[in-house]
Enzyme design. Structure first.
Site, short mmCIF file in Angstrom:
data_model
loop_
_atom_site.label_atom_id
_atom_site.label_comp_id
_atom_site.label_asym_id
_atom_site.label_seq_id
_atom_site.Cartn_x
_atom_site.Cartn_y
_atom_site.Cartn_z
N GLU A 1 3.49 -6.83 5.95
CA GLU A 1 2.31 -7.12 5.12
C GLU A 1 1.55 -8.36 5.59
O GLU A 1 0.42 -8.57 5.17
CB GLU A 1 2.72 -7.28 3.65
CG GLU A 1 3.57 -8.50 3.31
CD GLU A 1 5.07 -8.33 3.57
OE1 GLU A 1 5.44 -7.44 4.37
OE2 GLU A 1 5.87 -9.10 2.98
N GLY B 1 12.47 -11.43 -0.54
CA GLY B 1 12.78 -12.39 -1.60
C GLY B 1 13.52 -13.57 -1.00
O GLY B 1 14.02 -13.47 0.12
N ASP C 1 -15.43 -13.00 -12.78
CA ASP C 1 -14.66 -11.99 -13.52
C ASP C 1 -15.36 -11.57 -14.82
O ASP C 1 -15.47 -10.37 -15.10
CB ASP C 1 -13.25 -12.51 -13.86
CG ASP C 1 -12.48 -12.91 -12.61
OD1 ASP C 1 -12.92 -12.55 -11.51
OD2 ASP C 1 -11.45 -13.59 -12.75
N SER D 1 -18.28 -16.73 -18.89
CA SER D 1 -17.84 -18.11 -18.63
C SER D 1 -18.67 -18.76 -17.53
O SER D 1 -18.66 -19.97 -17.37
CB SER D 1 -16.39 -18.09 -18.18
OG SER D 1 -16.30 -17.46 -16.90
N GLY D 2 -19.39 -17.92 -16.78
CA GLY D 2 -20.06 -18.46 -15.60
C GLY D 2 -19.31 -18.07 -14.34
O GLY D 2 -19.78 -18.26 -13.22
N GLY D 3 -18.12 -17.48 -14.50
CA GLY D 3 -17.33 -17.02 -13.35
C GLY D 3 -17.62 -15.55 -13.05
O GLY D 3 -18.30 -14.87 -13.81
N HIS E 1 8.10 -8.82 8.24
CA HIS E 1 7.14 -8.59 7.16
C HIS E 1 5.91 -7.83 7.65
O HIS E 1 5.03 -8.43 8.28
CB HIS E 1 6.71 -9.94 6.56
CG HIS E 1 7.78 -10.59 5.76
ND1 HIS E 1 7.98 -10.31 4.43
CD2 HIS E 1 8.75 -11.45 6.11
CE1 HIS E 1 9.01 -11.00 3.98
NE2 HIS E 1 9.50 -11.70 4.99
N LYS F 1 -8.38 -10.30 -6.96
CA LYS F 1 -9.62 -11.08 -6.93
C LYS F 1 -10.62 -10.55 -5.89
O LYS F 1 -11.81 -10.41 -6.17
CB LYS F 1 -9.28 -12.54 -6.62
CG LYS F 1 -10.45 -13.49 -6.79
CD LYS F 1 -10.69 -13.76 -8.25
CE LYS F 1 -11.94 -14.57 -8.48
NZ LYS F 1 -12.12 -14.91 -9.90
N CYS G 1 12.73 -6.96 4.48
CA CYS G 1 13.47 -8.22 4.59
C CYS G 1 14.68 -8.26 3.65
O CYS G 1 15.62 -7.54 3.85
CB CYS G 1 12.50 -9.40 4.37
SG CYS G 1 13.19 -10.95 4.90
N TYR G 2 14.64 -9.05 2.58
CA TYR G 2 15.77 -9.11 1.65
C TYR G 2 16.17 -7.69 1.20
O TYR G 2 17.35 -7.37 1.07
CB TYR G 2 15.39 -9.95 0.43
CG TYR G 2 16.42 -9.94 -0.66
CD1 TYR G 2 17.59 -10.67 -0.55
CD2 TYR G 2 16.22 -9.17 -1.82
CE1 TYR G 2 18.55 -10.65 -1.56
CE2 TYR G 2 17.17 -9.14 -2.83
CZ TYR G 2 18.33 -9.89 -2.70
OH TYR G 2 19.28 -9.85 -3.69
#
Ligand code: XMP
Length: 510
Positions: free
Chosen positions: A169, A53, A225, A221-223, A167, A366, A80-81
């Protein structure tokens, strides 16, 4: 299925931690750092990861954690934090420093039996911190250090408490995946049971149970998702899924017809097309405020949905393509980023809509949705399409939206996309689009004075849309774009290139 809880202390990398854990085959979810002990216990996590953080543990109002979280018997990894926080809570000492150490460091491995098992001496790690641990809390030992940081890794194995200053990640930390998998598997005994295929099978079953023999409505929507949402629901309820594609008049050139062609024919979706261009444009007349435009467009969509649902009759459920980053409870230490524009359709349904929600992607990131799309037979061109805002071209016409302006923008935007594709640039860019400005400038065309509109070309690169860089297009490309737009689009006599990064700009102009 084992689950890891990631507590968010405001790090820009929190989502990445959750992603990395899932990549290792373990389901993970993010909670705000102030989640209550009871709520967390209800979730029954098999391990806890506390994120980094931006604060110092000495800041006024710095985010903290009750020491009771360490008494649950659940393995804890502080990053970290949260390493500093752990040290402070468990009786060690942290020294504040006004100087941040930021960048690469090389890790000295002092003990290889725990977190650093299998990590080579001198491997590269990524640091970003101000404070440091001066005195270890009771029972801990230092197992890794760097030249600038004595306590880079600390462990109290019998309690299963671990802390890392760097980190694990981020991609710059070479042994990051190794360290995370040591924490999860050998030290915490978590089982890797998460996969996208297992997720899909589970979801289909869940939707079948949830929906019974009722009808489901889904807006396309055309997307990616909303398409993936429909395909999952279709697997569960077959022809009791009804999709709606609304032509709001704010899509790109040819987009509506193209979608009306592929959704039913390629994916066998039951699609009702609704031509509502006039309704949207009527309600947008004389409106210039970006947020007002968004609101009107959102409300008009809802109205149309209601009408279509009544038309179909007997629809009890609405499927939505909400994804995980839209629903994560954000922690207040995160800053103002979420309130700059009113983006997504999160937060349930507006009052007056009596549907129950089906949201199969609510737990996915995503890239997981993209993987799912590919498993469901969606082709890579569709999957890798650029993001397109829900309010469409309305937020790319600065000022009032009129049919003439839409016509101009559609043509300019189409030329821009053709040229970007010709140059094989499409997949290297996050977004590429044109914006129409509400100003006219003087020009000269065929020996005559012209007084016409300005089109902006915006090409940006980004990883997640949160920050973005303008793309250094070649003079040849810019020149082709400018020539073609000015010559081929009636009503435009000037083209400018947007060289604004985000921040301080945003990607869209409104
Ligand atoms: P900004 O303009 O805030 O955009 O830098 C970040 C990303 O979000 C998209 N965007 C939207 N998406 N509804 C959406 O569904 C909206 O109102 C909206 N506004 C911006 C934008 O295209 C970019 O990818």
């Amino acid at each position: 299925m084992d689950k890891v809880a990631v507590l968010d202390f405001g790090s820009q990398y929190t989502q990445l931690i959750a992603r990395k854990v899932r990549e290792l085959g373990v389901y993970s979810e993010i909670y705000p750092y102030h989640v209550s002990l009871n709520r967390l216990q209800e979730e029954k996590p098999s391990a806890l990861i506390l994120s980094g953080g931006p604060s110092s543990v000495y800041d006024n109002g710095a985010p903290s954690l009750s020491s009771q979280f360490f008494q649950l018997g659940i393995p804890v990894l502080g990053i970290c934090y949260s390493l500093h926080l752990m040290a402070q809570i468990l009786g060690g000492e942290v020294s504040a420093s006004s100087k941040r150490e930021y960048g690469f460091a090389s890790l000295n491995v002092l003990n290889r039996e725990g977190l650093l098992s299998g990590v080579e001496e001198g491997e590269q790690v990524w640091m970003s911190h101000g404070d440091r641990v001066e005195k270890l809390p009771e029972g801990f030992m230092v197992t890794g250090s760097t030249s600038n940081c004595r306590v880079a890794v600390m462990e109290r194995r019998e309690k299963k408490w671990f802390g890392i200053q760097f980190h694990p990640e981020v991609i710059h930390t070479k042994p990051g995946p190794k360290i995370l998998s040591n924490f999860l598997f050998s030290l915490s005994g978590v089982k890797a049971e998460w996969s996208i295929q297992a997720f899909l099978e589970d979801k289909v079953e869940q939707i079948r149970t949830q929906v019974g023999n009722q009808r489901v409505l889904c807006g396309l929507s055309g997307g990616v998702d909303s398409l993936v949402t429909s395909l999952i629901v279709q697997k569960a309820v077959k022809d009791r899924l009804f999709c709606i594609l609304v032509d709001n008049g704010l899509m790109r050139k040819g987009q509506y017809n193209e979608l009306m062609e592929i959704f039913p024919h390629k994916f066998s979706l039951n699609v009702v097309g609704v031509s509502a261009e006039d309704k949207f444009l009527e309600r947008l007349r004389k409106v210039t405020s970006p947020e007002r435009k968004r609101k009107i467009i959102g409300e008009t969509f809802i109205r149309i949905f209601k009408e279509e649902a009544e038309h179909l009759g007997g629809v009890k459920f609405l499927a939505q393509g909400t994804i995980y980053p839209d629903v994560i409870e954000s922690s207040p230490v995160k800053g103002p980023s979420s309130s700059i524009k009113s983006h997504h359709n999160v937060g349930g349904l507006p009052k007056g809509l009596k549907f129950k929600l089906v949201e199969p992607l609510r737990e996915l990131f995503k890239d997981e949705v993209r993987e799912l799309a590919s498993r469901l037979g969606v082709d890579s061109k569709f999957i890798s399409q650029h993001p397109f805002p829900g309010p469409g071209l309305a937020v790319r016409i600065v000022g009032e939206v009129t049919p003439q302006r839409l016509q101009i923008l559609r043509e300019a935007d189409d030329i821009l996309l053709q040229e970007i594709r010709k140059e094989h640039l499409y997949n290297r860019l996050w977004q590429a689009f044109a914006v129409l400005l509400p100003v006219k400038t003087v020009g000269v065309m065929g020996d005559r004075r012209s007084y016409q509109r300005v089109v902006v070309v915006r090409l940006v690169r980004s990883v997640d849309g949160m920050t973005a860089d303008w793309f250094p297009a070649t003079p040849e490309l810019l020149s082709r774009l400018s020539n073609r737009i000015v010559n081929e689009v009636e009503g435009v006599n000037r083209v400018v290139y947007d060289i604004t990064t985000k921040p301080p700009g945003t990607i869209e102009w409104e």
